[in-house]
Design an enzyme around this catalytic site. Structure first.
Site, short mmCIF file in Angstrom:
data_model
loop_
_atom_site.label_atom_id
_atom_site.label_comp_id
_atom_site.label_asym_id
_atom_site.label_seq_id
_atom_site.Cartn_x
_atom_site.Cartn_y
_atom_site.Cartn_z
N HIS A 1 52.54 94.54 77.60
CA HIS A 1 51.42 94.92 78.47
C HIS A 1 51.87 95.89 79.55
O HIS A 1 51.16 96.84 79.88
CB HIS A 1 50.79 93.68 79.10
CG HIS A 1 50.26 92.73 78.08
ND1 HIS A 1 49.29 93.09 77.18
CD2 HIS A 1 50.60 91.46 77.77
CE1 HIS A 1 49.04 92.08 76.38
NE2 HIS A 1 49.81 91.08 76.72
N CYS B 1 28.31 97.82 92.86
CA CYS B 1 27.07 98.60 92.91
C CYS B 1 26.06 97.82 92.06
O CYS B 1 26.31 96.65 91.74
CB CYS B 1 27.28 100.03 92.43
SG CYS B 1 27.84 100.19 90.74
N HIS C 1 46.75 91.68 81.40
CA HIS C 1 47.05 92.78 80.48
C HIS C 1 46.98 94.14 81.15
O HIS C 1 47.83 94.99 80.92
CB HIS C 1 46.06 92.78 79.30
CG HIS C 1 46.23 91.60 78.39
ND1 HIS C 1 45.67 91.52 77.15
CD2 HIS C 1 46.92 90.45 78.55
CE1 HIS C 1 46.00 90.37 76.57
NE2 HIS C 1 46.74 89.70 77.42
N ASP D 1 27.57 99.97 97.41
CA ASP D 1 26.41 100.78 97.82
C ASP D 1 25.32 99.78 98.25
O ASP D 1 25.58 98.57 98.37
CB ASP D 1 25.98 101.74 96.71
CG ASP D 1 25.42 101.02 95.49
OD1 ASP D 1 25.42 99.76 95.47
OD2 ASP D 1 24.98 101.70 94.54
N THR E 1 24.98 97.96 88.78
CA THR E 1 25.51 97.51 87.50
C THR E 1 27.02 97.37 87.50
O THR E 1 27.60 96.77 86.59
CB THR E 1 25.19 98.55 86.41
OG1 THR E 1 25.76 99.81 86.83
CG2 THR E 1 23.70 98.70 86.20
#
Ligand code: RB5
Length: 366
Positions: A134, A66, A99, A8, A68
């Site tokens: 995994h 973005c 993993h 964004d 955060t």
């Protein structure tokens, strides 16, 4: 590697920098927008656009940014087939690959510095997913995703591993696993489980609307529209599942494929193969109760492909992570349906906990 980038306005600057960085590393970067840092835009719009390219196989991996990273990671993880990891350090980035098999990296444009974003990106790109436990865990996520019916905007629609955990199947499978279950009960239950699995494997068959007349009035109904199916058991244990599937899908044609393991090379060799002539036009279900090393299943799929088979699904009752890895590695486009993903193989190639040798238990040969 082809990597799609999306951001964004708050991630725009970092996206532009990473685009350059990816080119320096020799990757092909595709910019899915947004294309300016000036105008405030909604991260879900750009996140879904870029993530869908990964889900559909148009890009190998994706990087979303973005402010955060939180909004982009929530968005991306709604797209079926996308496994997005928000990373703020190199260690997490590496483990998100080893993993979790993350195919989308998410970064915070306002929380992570440019140099760190570059080193996180490099660590993430250089790390491959691990198998074993995994892989088994990742398959649980994929299975949940399939059962919960979430749909991405675009999905590859192939190469998925689906564990069918319906209570009736799990109940019957536990009886089948029990070493004291008689040959007759074992045989009946394997067919029943295969029949129940047929509901799931036929879930996407296309329908067409038809006119019908009830005793009361005329109305609209549905008919399965001209989809041709073939069930191909791998001899001999696969035979134990055929009748159960045909009870649900009676018009499917049946092919057979026989494989033995060459004692010298230990490679599977096909000794018998008879398939419907129009195999190339059919949706093909290769059935074998045990997906153990994956050697025979993979060889059976290769053989069916060689004679023109194109749309292939593998159906087993119990799979080992090793077998899933082998088949997915050799045939990444093939969907695998199984009723259980067990822990591992033992030294003799038996699935643990498994059910023993399905052929011997079906036919009482031991
Ligand atoms: C935009 O201001 C911001 O909300 C967005 O970039 C992101 O951080 C959301 O999670």
């Amino acid at each position: 590697m082809k990597i799609v980038l999306g951001s964004d306005h708050a991630g725009f600057e970092m996206k532009e920098d990473l685009k350059k960085f990816l080119s320096e590393l020799g990757h092909e970067a595709e910019d899915a927008g947004t294309f300016s840092g000036e105008q405030s835009v909604d991260y879900p719009d750009w996140g879904v656009k870029a993530a869908s390219k990964v889900a559909s196989g148009k890009a190998d991996r994706g990087i979303l940014i973005c402010g955060t990273g939180v909004g982009m990671s929530i968005t991306a993880n709604k797209v079926k087939g996308v496994y997005a990891a928000l990373c703020a350090d190199e260690y997490t980035a590496r483990l998100s690959r080893e993993h979790n098999g993350a195919n989308v990296l998410v970064l915070g444009g306002r929380t992570t510095g440019a140099a760190l974003a570059r080193s996180i990106t490099k660590a993430w790109l250089d790390t491959e997913p691990e198998g074993g436990r995994h892989l088994a865990r990742r398959h649980k996520i994929m299975s949940y995703e399939t059962q919960s019916g979430t749909e991405g905007v675009e999905t590859a629609g192939s190469g998925r591993v689906m564990i069918i955990e319906h209570p009736l199947i799990q109940h019957k499978l536990s009886i089948v696993r029990d070493k004291d279950t008689s040959v007759k009960d074992f045989r009946d239950l394997v067919q029943e489980i295969a029949g129940l699995m047929a509901y799931e494997i036929s879930r996407n068959l296309p329908l067409e609307e038809i006119d019908i007349q009830t005793p009361v009035c005329g109305t609209k109904g549905f008919s399965i529209s001209g989809k041709k199916l073939a069930v191909v058991p791998v001899l001999r244990a696969g035979l134990g599942m055929v009748e159960g599937i045909l009870r649900i899908i009676p018009n499917a044609k049946v092919g057979h494929i026989g494989l033995y393991r060459d004692p010298d090379t230990l490679q599977p060799v096909d000794y018998y193969c008879k398939l419907p002539n129009d195999i190339g036009e059919r949706d093909i279900f290769i059935v074998d109760p045990m997906l153990a090393t994956g050697g025979s299943a993979s060889a059976a799929i290769s053989h069916v492909k060689r004679v023109g088979g194109r749309r292939i699904t593998l159906v087993s009752l119990i799979a080992a992570p090793e077998g899933v890895e082998k088949v997915s590695g050799d045939h990444p486009e093939v969907d695998i349906f199984t009723a259980a993903l067990d822990e591992r193989l033992n030294d003799h190639g038996y699935i643990v906990p498994g059910l023993g040798d399905a052929g011997d238990r079906l036919y009482g040969t031991k």
